[in-house]
Scaffold this active site. Structure first.
Site, short mmCIF file in Angstrom:
data_model
loop_
_atom_site.label_atom_id
_atom_site.label_comp_id
_atom_site.label_asym_id
_atom_site.label_seq_id
_atom_site.Cartn_x
_atom_site.Cartn_y
_atom_site.Cartn_z
N ASP A 60 33.08 62.24 35.91
CA ASP A 60 34.15 62.87 35.13
C ASP A 60 33.74 64.17 34.45
O ASP A 60 34.47 64.68 33.60
CB ASP A 60 34.63 61.89 34.04
CG ASP A 60 35.53 60.80 34.60
OD1 ASP A 60 36.64 61.14 35.03
OD2 ASP A 60 35.12 59.64 34.61
N GLU A 65 36.42 69.02 28.09
CA GLU A 65 37.06 68.97 26.76
C GLU A 65 36.69 67.71 25.98
O GLU A 65 36.62 67.73 24.75
CB GLU A 65 38.59 69.00 26.94
CG GLU A 65 39.34 68.74 25.66
CD GLU A 65 40.83 68.66 25.84
OE1 GLU A 65 41.30 67.82 26.62
OE2 GLU A 65 41.53 69.46 25.20
N ASP A 66 36.45 66.62 26.71
CA ASP A 66 36.21 65.35 26.01
C ASP A 66 34.87 65.31 25.30
O ASP A 66 34.63 64.42 24.48
CB ASP A 66 36.31 64.18 27.00
CG ASP A 66 37.74 63.99 27.44
OD1 ASP A 66 38.64 64.11 26.59
OD2 ASP A 66 37.97 63.75 28.64
N ARG A 85 30.58 58.10 30.50
CA ARG A 85 30.72 59.53 30.22
C ARG A 85 29.77 60.02 29.12
O ARG A 85 29.74 61.21 28.83
CB ARG A 85 32.18 59.84 29.84
CG ARG A 85 33.17 59.47 30.97
CD ARG A 85 34.48 60.18 30.82
NE ARG A 85 34.30 61.62 30.76
CZ ARG A 85 35.26 62.49 30.44
NH1 ARG A 85 36.46 62.04 30.17
NH2 ARG A 85 35.02 63.78 30.40
N ARG A 130 39.74 55.27 23.71
CA ARG A 130 38.51 56.07 23.74
C ARG A 130 37.99 56.45 22.35
O ARG A 130 36.80 56.62 22.16
CB ARG A 130 38.76 57.35 24.55
CG ARG A 130 39.12 57.10 26.01
CD ARG A 130 37.93 56.60 26.80
NE ARG A 130 38.27 56.29 28.18
CZ ARG A 130 38.31 57.18 29.17
NH1 ARG A 130 38.04 58.44 28.91
NH2 ARG A 130 38.63 56.82 30.39
N HIS A 160 45.00 59.80 26.31
CA HIS A 160 44.57 60.60 25.17
C HIS A 160 45.79 61.13 24.41
O HIS A 160 46.88 61.27 24.99
CB HIS A 160 43.76 61.82 25.65
CG HIS A 160 42.38 61.51 26.15
ND1 HIS A 160 41.89 62.01 27.34
CD2 HIS A 160 41.37 60.78 25.61
CE1 HIS A 160 40.65 61.59 27.51
NE2 HIS A 160 40.32 60.84 26.48
N CYS A 247 41.90 69.50 29.67
CA CYS A 247 40.63 68.75 29.86
C CYS A 247 39.54 69.59 30.48
O CYS A 247 38.36 69.28 30.31
CB CYS A 247 40.84 67.56 30.78
SG CYS A 247 42.22 66.53 30.37
N1 GLY Z 1 39.08 60.28 34.38
C1 GLY Z 1 39.18 60.84 33.10
C2 GLY Z 1 38.77 59.87 32.07
O1 GLY Z 1 39.16 58.72 32.20
O2 GLY Z 1 38.08 60.15 31.16
#
Ligand code: GLY
Length: 252
Positions: A60, A65-66, A85, A130, A160, A247
């Protein structure tokens, strides 16, 4: 000139996290082409694009951005909610250290950048699968002294907060009212996505322009009727990986 930090699509993107979508084949060469076109769009809008390498072990990683929240004063390196991640943040913090002082979200806090909607000094954070209460508490304690307020926002049925609401003009938010309560944003002029396009609320405002997925024609027409200047990009391959246009970059 703003810098847009991006990250090359991982060759392993087919193994990405999926929460609300069924897994579908992803055409990797096409994903790379679409990502390059997205970067070209950011350049055309005046950004200097700095691309970090992709990583085969981080499916990912294109969704950069995450991994961070970048503000004028500092950057906060997140602790992504999906364990797969977490390793994405190392390369991003190394790159961002050249531009900002860094803060870090620590365990047991989790926070995904896609959950953070910044509207001036107000930070709205999705309470999602998340981002947890401890991550939101840490964000508030890190940024309160710089004058930011942090407010948790309940979500339903989406990954999100920025799947459900994004800013499209100085005074306008684009919202899917089925996924987030529009009453949270009472001081804003709201435009709703077309009900047939639930994924259409993710737009990237850059200056006066709105980078927007070409797939959502009905919602795009609503935005254009408001006089907004859209820059359409085909983001269909990355949409299969549950990613949108915000993202894929961190704008500094
Ligand atoms: N595939 C993007 C996420 O789930 O973070």
């Amino acid at each position: 000139m703003p810098t847009a930090l991006t990250r090359r699509v991982s060759p392993a993107i087919i193994h990405c996290e999926l929460t609300h979508l069924e897994r579908q084949p992803i055409d990797y060469p096409n994903a790379l082409r679409q990502h390059a076109a997205y970067e070209a769009c950011l350049e055309a809008l005046g950004c200097r694009v700095q691309q970090l390498p992709g990583d085969r072990g981080m499916p990912d990683c294109v969704f950069i951005e995450d991994t961070a929240l970048v503000l004028d004063e500092v950057a906060v390196i997140t602790r992504p909610g999906a364990e797969s991640r977490r390793s994405e943040t190392a390369a991003v913090s190394e790159a961002l250290a050249a531009y900002r002082s860094l803060y870090f979200i620590e365990p047991p806090g989790t926070l995904d950048g896609g959950d953070i909607l910044r509207l001036g000094k107000s930070l709205y954070v999705g309470i999602s699968g998340r981002s947890n209460a401890e991550g939101i508490r840490q964000l508030s304690s890190l940024l309160g002294p710089s004058g930011y307020t942090v407010q948790g926002v309940p979500l339903s049925d989406c990954l999100h907060l920025k799947s459900a609401v994004t800013q499209v003009a100085d005074d306008i938010l684009l919202v899917n009212p089925r996924w987030v309560d529009p009453a949270v944003f009472v001081d804003w002029r709201l435009v709703e996505v077309d009900p047939q396009e639930p994924y259409a609320a993710n737009a990237l405002l850059l200056g006066e322009a709105v980078v927007y997925p070409s797939a959502y024609t009905r919602t795009a027409a609503r935005l254009e009727r408001l006089g907004l200047s859209l820059r359409l990009v085909d983001a269909s391959e990355l949409a299969k990986a549950e990613g949108g246009v915000t993202c894929c970059s961190l704008i500094l």
